[in-house]
Design an enzyme around this catalytic site. Structure first.
Site, PDB file in Angstrom:
ATOM      1  N   GLY A  70       1.756   9.782  -2.206  1.00  0.00           N
ATOM      2  CA  GLY A  70       1.364  10.971  -1.399  1.00  0.00           C
ATOM      3  C   GLY A  70       2.400  11.323  -0.109  1.00  0.00           C
ATOM      4  O   GLY A  70       2.379  12.425  -0.040  1.00  0.00           O
ATOM      5  N   THR A  71       2.833  10.408   0.365  1.00  0.00           N
ATOM      6  CA  THR A  71       3.572  10.643   1.329  1.00  0.00           C
ATOM      7  C   THR A  71       4.873  11.073   1.305  1.00  0.00           C
ATOM      8  O   THR A  71       5.446  12.266   1.908  1.00  0.00           O
ATOM      9  CB  THR A  71       3.991   9.312   2.257  1.00  0.00           C
ATOM     10  OG1 THR A  71       3.043   8.339   2.566  1.00  0.00           O
ATOM     11  CG2 THR A  71       4.953   9.231   3.147  1.00  0.00           C
ATOM     12  N   SER A 195      -2.168  11.436  -4.867  1.00  0.00           N
ATOM     13  CA  SER A 195      -1.510   9.972  -5.027  1.00  0.00           C
ATOM     14  C   SER A 195      -2.442   9.292  -6.146  1.00  0.00           C
ATOM     15  O   SER A 195      -3.577   9.253  -5.955  1.00  0.00           O
ATOM     16  CB  SER A 195      -1.659   9.434  -3.647  1.00  0.00           C
ATOM     17  OG  SER A 195      -1.260   8.177  -3.611  1.00  0.00           O
ATOM     18  N   ALA A 196      -1.740   8.511  -6.811  1.00  0.00           N
ATOM     19  CA  ALA A 196      -2.384   7.669  -7.998  1.00  0.00           C
ATOM     20  C   ALA A 196      -3.550   6.546  -7.421  1.00  0.00           C
ATOM     21  O   ALA A 196      -4.347   6.362  -7.855  1.00  0.00           O
ATOM     22  CB  ALA A 196      -1.230   7.271  -8.767  1.00  0.00           C
ATOM     23  N   HIS A 197      -2.572   5.929  -6.360  1.00  0.00           N
ATOM     24  CA  HIS A 197      -3.442   4.672  -6.115  1.00  0.00           C
ATOM     25  C   HIS A 197      -4.902   4.891  -5.318  1.00  0.00           C
ATOM     26  O   HIS A 197      -5.772   4.016  -5.178  1.00  0.00           O
ATOM     27  CB  HIS A 197      -2.360   3.636  -5.179  1.00  0.00           C
ATOM     28  CG  HIS A 197      -2.251   3.993  -3.927  1.00  0.00           C
ATOM     29  ND1 HIS A 197      -2.834   3.524  -2.839  1.00  0.00           N
ATOM     30  CD2 HIS A 197      -1.681   5.168  -3.272  1.00  0.00           C
ATOM     31  CE1 HIS A 197      -2.764   3.890  -1.564  1.00  0.00           C
ATOM     32  NE2 HIS A 197      -1.710   4.914  -1.848  1.00  0.00           N
ATOM     33  N   THR A 233      15.333   8.278 -11.595  1.00  0.00           N
ATOM     34  CA  THR A 233      14.868   8.045 -12.959  1.00  0.00           C
ATOM     35  C   THR A 233      13.281   7.807 -12.720  1.00  0.00           C
ATOM     36  O   THR A 233      12.698   7.206 -11.930  1.00  0.00           O
ATOM     37  CB  THR A 233      15.169   6.833 -13.612  1.00  0.00           C
ATOM     38  OG1 THR A 233      16.495   6.925 -13.650  1.00  0.00           O
ATOM     39  CG2 THR A 233      14.682   6.279 -14.888  1.00  0.00           C
ATOM     40  N   CYS A 318      -2.742   3.490   7.253  1.00  0.00           N
ATOM     41  CA  CYS A 318      -1.679   3.828   7.464  1.00  0.00           C
ATOM     42  C   CYS A 318      -1.094   3.727   8.887  1.00  0.00           C
ATOM     43  O   CYS A 318       0.144   3.789   9.340  1.00  0.00           O
ATOM     44  CB  CYS A 318      -0.856   4.985   6.813  1.00  0.00           C
ATOM     45  SG  CYS A 318      -1.365   5.243   5.214  1.00  0.00           S
TER      46      CYS A 318
HETATM   47  N1  PLP Z   1      -2.698  11.546   2.929  1.00  0.00           N
HETATM   48  C1  PLP Z   1      -3.854  11.015   3.137  1.00  0.00           C
HETATM   49  C2  PLP Z   1      -5.049  11.780   3.577  1.00  0.00           C
HETATM   50  C3  PLP Z   1      -4.247   9.744   2.882  1.00  0.00           C
HETATM   51  O1  PLP Z   1      -5.348   9.129   3.081  1.00  0.00           O
HETATM   52  C4  PLP Z   1      -2.913   8.927   2.539  1.00  0.00           C
HETATM   53  C5  PLP Z   1      -3.072   7.342   2.462  1.00  0.00           C
HETATM   54  O2  PLP Z   1      -3.947   6.691   2.979  1.00  0.00           O
HETATM   55  C6  PLP Z   1      -1.666   9.567   2.408  1.00  0.00           C
HETATM   56  C7  PLP Z   1      -1.662  10.899   2.408  1.00  0.00           C
HETATM   57  C8  PLP Z   1      -0.804   8.960   2.017  1.00  0.00           C
HETATM   58  O3  PLP Z   1      -0.580   8.520   0.546  1.00  0.00           O
HETATM   59  P1  PLP Z   1       0.331   7.313   0.017  1.00  0.00           P
HETATM   60  O4  PLP Z   1      -0.357   6.126   0.507  1.00  0.00           O
HETATM   61  O5  PLP Z   1       0.197   7.481  -1.415  1.00  0.00           O
HETATM   62  O6  PLP Z   1       1.673   7.548   0.453  1.00  0.00           O
END
Ligand code: PLP
Length: 379
Positions: A70-71, A195-197, A233, A318
């Site tokens: 997601g980042t 984001s998948a996880h 890739t 994070c």
């Molecule tokens: N955006 C939000 C709202 C999130 O909660 C998170 C992760 O906690 C992210 C972005 C970042 O996603 P990723 O961990 O896949 O980089």
């Protein structure tokens, strides 16, 4: 062990891992290879794209670019479209939106305008609109807040913004919304990060959903994969596992949503109200509950809960390295510092059971009573 930190990450869907492993064991070829084995992997990745997209958007108007998380999806969107003029965002954003925008500001490329949150955790729409003008190039408003669960009506917001300023690009961080909130993207939303996880996928796989007619500039350059928009890739295992995980997740999205609403109620009603305050933010995700013990510290409660086998969050995982005591999101909602410092985030997944929630309530009530009796000073 009771795991209630699913907003940080979820347990990967084992069935999806099994299916993706079977896929990878025979289809391990480079998707860009110019022989039929490579083409067939490429075809499978295209299938995954359409499947992941079809759950929330119309493939006639939208496309998917696979990323590592997601980042990266957020950074790709912001660095591509936040290059000049001003960019408008909100006080509730995740660090993966705030930090790239601060970087763009520090490089002297943009003026950064930040709209406040309301007490209910949503962005103040009036204030947001008042910050947008002819020089605004990009607006970024998250779908679901990762700390409070507050849901912004991004379709309605994008529509209002586009009506007044049709050239503005509208991005939304959908990491806590995708696969959890029953919803479909309207054509006015240009970019949506996922984001998948967070929904049973594995870490290291994400995607940026993009309106087809939008000219995105790549964040990573190289071999020209993903139609030149994201070189490198492809993570074919992660992508197929993500696809399979979404199949299961979306098949029960509405019933999970309703069931978890009930669990959140059990939690909020069961916690000792003399100790805990529950932040009743309007229209919140049932996946995330934010509670706080006045005069106590969230990270200490977290450790005490962990000792009893309950894993919960304090705020955004994070940002835990930066040792922030106060959640910037809760402060932006007007929560006072004394309460904000005692905040815990409890987040569910479809695998969470009612028994676990009941047991979590018991543990949280117990630790609040023993807080201060184990050599811990109240704040
Ligand atoms: N955006 C939000 C709202 C999130 O909660 C998170 C992760 O906690 C992210 C972005 C970042 O996603 P990723 O961990 O896949 O980089």
């Amino acid at each position: 062990m009771i795991y209630l930190d699913n907003a940080a990450t979820t347990r990967p869907n084992e069935n999806a891992i099994k299916r993706a492993s079977e896929f990878l064991s025979t289809a391990y070829f480079n998707p860009s290879a110019m022989y039929k084995e490579g083409f067939s992997v490429q075809t499978e990745l295209k299938k995954a794209k359409l499947a992941i997209l079809s759950h929330v958007a119309d493939s006639a108007f939208f496309d998917v670019i696979f990323t590592s998380c997601g980042t990266e999806s957020n950074n790709t969107a912001l660095f591509s479209f936040g290059k000049r003029g001003n960019v408008v965002t909100t006080e509730g954003e995740h660090s993966s939106v705030i930090e790239p925008l601060r970087e763009l500001k520090n490089r002297g490329m943009i003026e950064l305008r930040v709209a406040p949150l309301q007490a209910d955790g949503k962005v103040d729409e009036k204030q947001l609109l008042s910050l947008i003008d002819e020089k605004t190039t990009l607006v970024s408003v998250m779908h679901v807040n990762n700390e409070t669960g507050a849901i912004n009506d991004i379709n309605a917001l994008a529509k209002t913004v586009k009506k007044r300023f049709p050239k503005v690009v509208f991005h939304s961080d959908g990491v806590q919304g995708y696969g959890k909130i029953p919803f479909r993207l309207s054509k006015e939303v240009d970019l949506y990060s996922i984001s998948a996880h967070k929904i049973g996928g594995i870490k290291g796989t994400g995607a940026l959903i993009k309106r087809k007619t939008l000219n995105l500039r790549p964040f990573l350059w190289g071999g020209g994969q993903e139609n030149g928009l994201r070189s490198g890739t492809e993570n074919s295992f992660g992508i197929k596992q993500f696809e399979y995980a979404t199949e299961e997740k979306f098949s029960t999205i509405q019933e999970d949503f309703e069931r978890l609403k009930g669990y959140k109620k059990i939690l909020e009603e069961g916690l000792n109200s003399e100790v805990y305050s529950c932040f009743h933010f309007a229209e919140t995700s049932p996946y995330i509950a934010s509670v706080s013990a006045k005069g106590m510290r969230g990270e200490i409660l977290q450790r005490m809960a962990c000792d009893k086998g309950l894993l919960v969050g304090t705020g955004s995982a994070c940002s835990s390295n930066s040792q922030l005591l106060y959640s910037h999101v809760l402060l932006a909602c007007g929560v006072d510092k004394e309460l904000a410092i005692g905040a815990l985030r409890l987040s569910f997944s479809p695998q969470t059971t009612e028994e676990e929630v009941v047991c979590a309530v018991q543990i949280l009530n117990e630790i609040a009573l023993s807080y201060g009796k184990v050599g811990i000073q109240r704040t």
